[in-house]
Scaffold this motif. Structure first.
Motif, short mmCIF file in Angstrom:
data_model
loop_
_atom_site.label_atom_id
_atom_site.label_comp_id
_atom_site.label_asym_id
_atom_site.label_seq_id
_atom_site.Cartn_x
_atom_site.Cartn_y
_atom_site.Cartn_z
N GLY A 1 6.23 13.51 1.23
CA GLY A 1 6.60 12.91 -0.05
C GLY A 1 7.12 11.49 0.14
O GLY A 1 6.88 10.62 -0.67
N GLY A 2 7.85 11.28 1.20
CA GLY A 2 8.24 9.93 1.58
C GLY A 2 9.17 9.26 0.59
O GLY A 2 9.95 9.89 -0.10
N ALA A 3 9.07 7.95 0.55
CA ALA A 3 9.95 7.12 -0.26
C ALA A 3 9.59 7.23 -1.74
O ALA A 3 8.56 7.76 -2.12
N LEU A 4 10.47 6.71 -2.56
CA LEU A 4 10.31 6.79 -4.00
C LEU A 4 8.95 6.29 -4.44
O LEU A 4 8.26 6.93 -5.22
N GLY A 5 8.52 5.15 -3.93
CA GLY A 5 7.24 4.60 -4.35
C GLY A 5 6.08 5.51 -4.04
O GLY A 5 5.12 5.60 -4.81
N GLU A 6 6.11 6.21 -2.92
CA GLU A 6 5.00 7.08 -2.54
C GLU A 6 4.88 8.27 -3.48
O GLU A 6 3.78 8.62 -3.91
N ILE A 7 5.98 8.93 -3.82
CA ILE A 7 5.90 10.07 -4.72
C ILE A 7 5.57 9.62 -6.14
O ILE A 7 4.87 10.32 -6.88
N ASP A 8 6.01 8.45 -6.53
CA ASP A 8 5.61 7.92 -7.83
C ASP A 8 4.10 7.74 -7.89
O ASP A 8 3.46 8.09 -8.90
N ARG A 9 3.49 7.20 -6.84
CA ARG A 9 2.05 7.01 -6.84
C ARG A 9 1.31 8.34 -6.88
O ARG A 9 0.22 8.43 -7.44
N ALA A 10 1.90 9.37 -6.31
CA ALA A 10 1.26 10.68 -6.30
C ALA A 10 1.08 11.24 -7.71
O ALA A 10 0.20 12.08 -7.93
N TYR A 11 1.91 10.80 -8.66
CA TYR A 11 1.84 11.28 -10.04
C TYR A 11 1.44 10.19 -11.02
O TYR A 11 1.52 10.40 -12.24
N ASP A 12 0.99 9.05 -10.53
CA ASP A 12 0.69 7.90 -11.39
C ASP A 12 -0.78 7.93 -11.81
O ASP A 12 -1.64 7.27 -11.21
N ASN A 13 -1.08 8.68 -12.86
CA ASN A 13 -2.45 8.76 -13.34
C ASN A 13 -2.92 7.45 -13.96
O ASN A 13 -4.09 7.08 -13.82
N VAL A 14 -2.03 6.75 -14.65
CA VAL A 14 -2.43 5.48 -15.26
C VAL A 14 -2.88 4.49 -14.18
O VAL A 14 -3.89 3.79 -14.33
N GLY A 15 -2.16 4.46 -13.07
CA GLY A 15 -2.53 3.55 -12.01
C GLY A 15 -3.79 3.96 -11.27
O GLY A 15 -4.44 3.11 -10.63
N ALA A 16 -4.16 5.22 -11.35
CA ALA A 16 -5.30 5.73 -10.59
C ALA A 16 -6.61 5.74 -11.37
O ALA A 16 -7.67 5.87 -10.77
N ILE A 17 -6.54 5.60 -12.70
CA ILE A 17 -7.73 5.76 -13.53
C ILE A 17 -8.15 4.42 -14.11
O ILE A 17 -7.35 3.74 -14.78
N PRO A 18 -9.38 3.98 -13.87
CA PRO A 18 -9.85 2.72 -14.48
C PRO A 18 -9.79 2.79 -16.00
O PRO A 18 -10.11 3.82 -16.60
#
Length: 280
Positions: free
Chosen positions: A9-26
């Motif tokens: 899970g790592g640092a805050l930024g890493e777990i945030d990216r794991a749940y960041d659908n807006v950032g992952a979807i064009p």
């Protein structure tokens, strides 16, 4: 010799990216406007046909209301769609068009709004969905087919847990959790938790994967094949745990779908997702 790789899970930024659908979807930010437009047109069409009952109350709060759409002819049961948005965004008006598929199979379809975080805690939202379900089930006879997306997948899965007092529990035919979040503990380390206000005790108490399913529970977990790895993991988690506790479970993925497009199959009466929900 060191292992080839480790994941954490790592640092805050890493777990945030794991749940960041807006950032992952064009073009992710274009989806809500498209959903709202389709939903509005659907409500207008069903209202003209006399098949829409809008803004029905299930409680005293400003967001304690649901919309009910009726099939042609007598309903053979009730389908439900509970929206997502990480318990902090959206309302029922964005999703009306998703009723199209279940309606074609003769099911009435109810879509609720609920109080959002931070005004509510997740435990309180769970209680609201139970109250909604008991109220809506009184309007339509027959079996109840629950579905929910993302946070909504969590909420409908909670309705199958033994700690939930639900008058209509014996009528639950199946629950379909679409891209559901079934273990809330990872969210404790996310930035969004400033809004959710989860603490470790509530995260455990509100995680279906840590709870016991009702006897005879039937759960299907569905995710898009192009979803973030964390959602694909969560999709497998609950059916795996509950299968060992006696529930009837199934999990599958829909190829080519991501977190925002996976629900679109509910508009198609012949899709695997719709047919799974409708039990046909």
């Amino acid at each position: 010799m060191q292992p080839a790789s480790w994941t954490t899970g790592g640092a805050l930024g890493e777990i945030d990216r794991a749940y960041d659908n807006v950032g992952a979807i064009p073009d992710a930010k274009a989806y809500p406007a498209r959903w709202s437009e389709a939903a509005s047109a659907f409500r207008a069409r069903l209202s003209e046909q006399g098949r829409a009952r809008l803004g029905l109350p299930y409680g005293a709060g400003p967001r304690h209301a649901y919309d009910l759409f009726l099939p042609e002819g007598a309903p053979r049961g009730l389908a439900v769609f509970v929206h997502g948005g990480y318990w902090k965004a959206f309302d029922r008006s964005v999703w009306s068009h998703l009723a199209a598929g279940p309606l074609a199979h003769g099911l009435a379809v109810a879509l609720p709004s609920y109080t959002l975080c931070p005004e509510a805690r997740i435990a309180g939202i769970t209680a609201e969905i139970a109250a909604f379900l008991d109220r809506a089930s009184a309007e339509v006879a027959g079996p109840i087919h629950l579905s929910g997306h993302s946070a909504g997948g969590h909420l409908v899965s909670r309705m199958l847990c033994t700690d939930i007092a639900l008058a209509c529990a014996e009528r639950l035919a199946r629950v379909v959790s679409i891209s559901g979040v079934h273990d809330l503990r990872p969210l404790l380390g996310t930035e969004m938790n400033e809004t959710l206000r989860l603490d470790p005790a509530e995260a455990r108490a509100e995680s279906p994967a840590l709870l016991v399913p009702r006897p005879g529970a039937r759960l299907v977990a569905v995710a898009g094949g192009d979803e973030l790895p964390e959602f694909r993991r969560q999709n497998l988690l609950l059916p795996t745990v509950w299968h060992g506790l006696g529930a009837q479970t199934r999990a599958f993925e829909i190829a080519g779908r991501h977190h925002f497009s996976v629900i679109e199959d509910l508009t198609d009466a012949d899709s695997d997702l719709t047919r799974t929900l409708a039990g046909v």
